[in-house]
Motif scaffolding. Structure first.
Motif, mmCIF file in Angstrom:
data_model
loop_
_atom_site.group_PDB
_atom_site.id
_atom_site.type_symbol
_atom_site.label_atom_id
_atom_site.label_comp_id
_atom_site.label_asym_id
_atom_site.label_seq_id
_atom_site.Cartn_x
_atom_site.Cartn_y
_atom_site.Cartn_z
ATOM 1 N N VAL A 87 -56.486 -150.746 1.360
ATOM 2 C CA VAL A 87 -56.553 -150.003 0.103
ATOM 3 C C VAL A 87 -55.155 -149.544 -0.268
ATOM 4 N N CYS A 88 -54.706 -149.893 -1.467
ATOM 5 C CA CYS A 88 -53.388 -149.453 -1.917
ATOM 6 C C CYS A 88 -53.444 -147.969 -2.235
ATOM 7 N N VAL A 89 -52.527 -147.208 -1.637
ATOM 8 C CA VAL A 89 -52.519 -145.756 -1.838
ATOM 9 C C VAL A 89 -51.342 -145.315 -2.703
ATOM 10 N N GLY A 90 -50.646 -146.286 -3.289
ATOM 11 C CA GLY A 90 -49.599 -145.910 -4.234
ATOM 12 C C GLY A 90 -48.323 -146.695 -4.074
ATOM 13 N N GLN A 91 -47.467 -146.531 -5.055
ATOM 14 C CA GLN A 91 -46.138 -147.148 -5.050
ATOM 15 C C GLN A 91 -45.114 -146.074 -5.345
ATOM 16 N N ARG A 92 -43.993 -146.125 -4.649
ATOM 17 C CA ARG A 92 -42.927 -145.146 -4.892
ATOM 18 C C ARG A 92 -41.574 -145.801 -4.716
ATOM 19 N N GLN A 93 -40.577 -145.132 -5.234
ATOM 20 C CA GLN A 93 -39.197 -145.605 -5.125
ATOM 21 C C GLN A 93 -38.355 -144.504 -4.502
ATOM 22 N N PHE A 94 -37.485 -144.872 -3.575
ATOM 23 C CA PHE A 94 -36.625 -143.865 -2.951
ATOM 24 C C PHE A 94 -35.252 -144.463 -2.666
ATOM 25 N N HIS A 95 -34.269 -143.561 -2.651
ATOM 26 C CA HIS A 95 -32.880 -143.940 -2.415
ATOM 27 C C HIS A 95 -32.443 -143.347 -1.084
ATOM 28 N N ASP A 96 -31.930 -144.195 -0.197
ATOM 29 C CA ASP A 96 -31.509 -143.759 1.135
ATOM 30 C C ASP A 96 -29.996 -143.829 1.271
ATOM 31 N N GLU A 97 -29.436 -142.829 1.949
ATOM 32 C CA GLU A 97 -28.024 -142.831 2.322
ATOM 33 C C GLU A 97 -27.950 -142.617 3.830
ATOM 34 N N TYR A 98 -27.176 -143.463 4.517
ATOM 35 C CA TYR A 98 -27.021 -143.373 5.960
ATOM 36 C C TYR A 98 -25.587 -142.973 6.304
ATOM 37 N N PHE A 99 -25.441 -142.120 7.327
ATOM 38 C CA PHE A 99 -24.149 -141.535 7.657
ATOM 39 C C PHE A 99 -23.777 -141.776 9.120
ATOM 40 N N ASP A 100 -22.465 -141.973 9.334
ATOM 41 C CA ASP A 100 -21.929 -142.115 10.682
ATOM 42 C C ASP A 100 -20.441 -141.822 10.632
#
Length: 214
Positions: free
Chosen positions: A25-38
């Motif tokens: 069952v599809c429970v939704g769609q979303r968009q997100f922006h990730d930033e990774y640090f080191d």
């Protein structure tokens, strides 16, 4: 704190149809922006630690202890297992230890991001993902279909386990779901970060590959 147990798979034209056939069952769609640090010396990622900022919130993913020899080795090889730490003081503690800061008397404030400058942390990867999520009849199992803005499509079968919970049972659930999806092969599929580094940060990728992190 929870442990994320996950198996990645390559999506194809039949993936959505197969998910429908097995009752997902599809429970939704979303968009997100990730930033990774080191740091420039890769203090975190060379320890398989991944510091991420998503929607203004910080998360640190750290590897869990390896399963012992009595566990199903094939399932273990196909899955990744990371602790997900979202408590900022604990994130600070673990990052401080990783970068070798022995000054425990002076604590960077939690309210701002001066700790990034103190420990010389810089963004080395950022990308946007569109994710469609599905739940299944198998309790606690979620399937995500991700499309990254650099052109990579990948699916993930995921189970979240409370710290100290039954990771082996989670892997068994993932294995049953993989069989339902018709997945085969014993090679771990590359995640978004691996593909991103290979394309955009080849020196970083090569170093992590040499140290068997990727």
């Amino acid at each position: 704190m929870s442990v994320e147990v996950e198996r990645k798979f390559l999506c194809n034209a039949d993936t959505l149809k197969t998910l429908e056939e097995i009752g997902a069952v599809c429970v939704g769609q979303r968009q997100f922006h990730d930033e990774y640090f080191d740091t420039a010396e890769f203090h975190l990622t060379l320890r398989d630690m991944w510091l991420r900022k998503r929607k203004g919130c910080w998360e640190l993913k750290c590897p869990t202890a390896k399963l012992d020899g009595s566990e199903e080795q094939r399932d273990a090889a196909l899955c990744t297992r990371y602790k997900e730490i979202t408590d900022l003081p604990e994130i600070h503690l673990r990052v401080r230890e990783a970068v070798g800061d022995e000054d425990t008397e002076t604590c960077p404030p939690l309210e701002d991001e001066s700790w990034l400058r103190r420990w010389k942390l810089a963004c080395f990867a950022e990308f946007t993902t569109v994710r469609r999520s599905f739940t299944l009849q198998e309790e606690g199992v979620q399937v995500d279909l991700d499309q990254a803005d650099f052109g990579y499509h990948v699916g993930e079968i995921e189970v979240l386990v409370p710290e100290g919970g039954d990771v082996q049972r989670a892997m068994e659930k993932i294995s049953r779901t993989a069989q339902q999806l018709g997945l085969s092969g014993d090679k771990r599929i590359e995640g978004k970060m691996t593909v991103y580094l290979k394309t955009n940060r080849p020196e970083h990728y090569a170093r992590l590959l040499k140290e068997h992190i990727l």
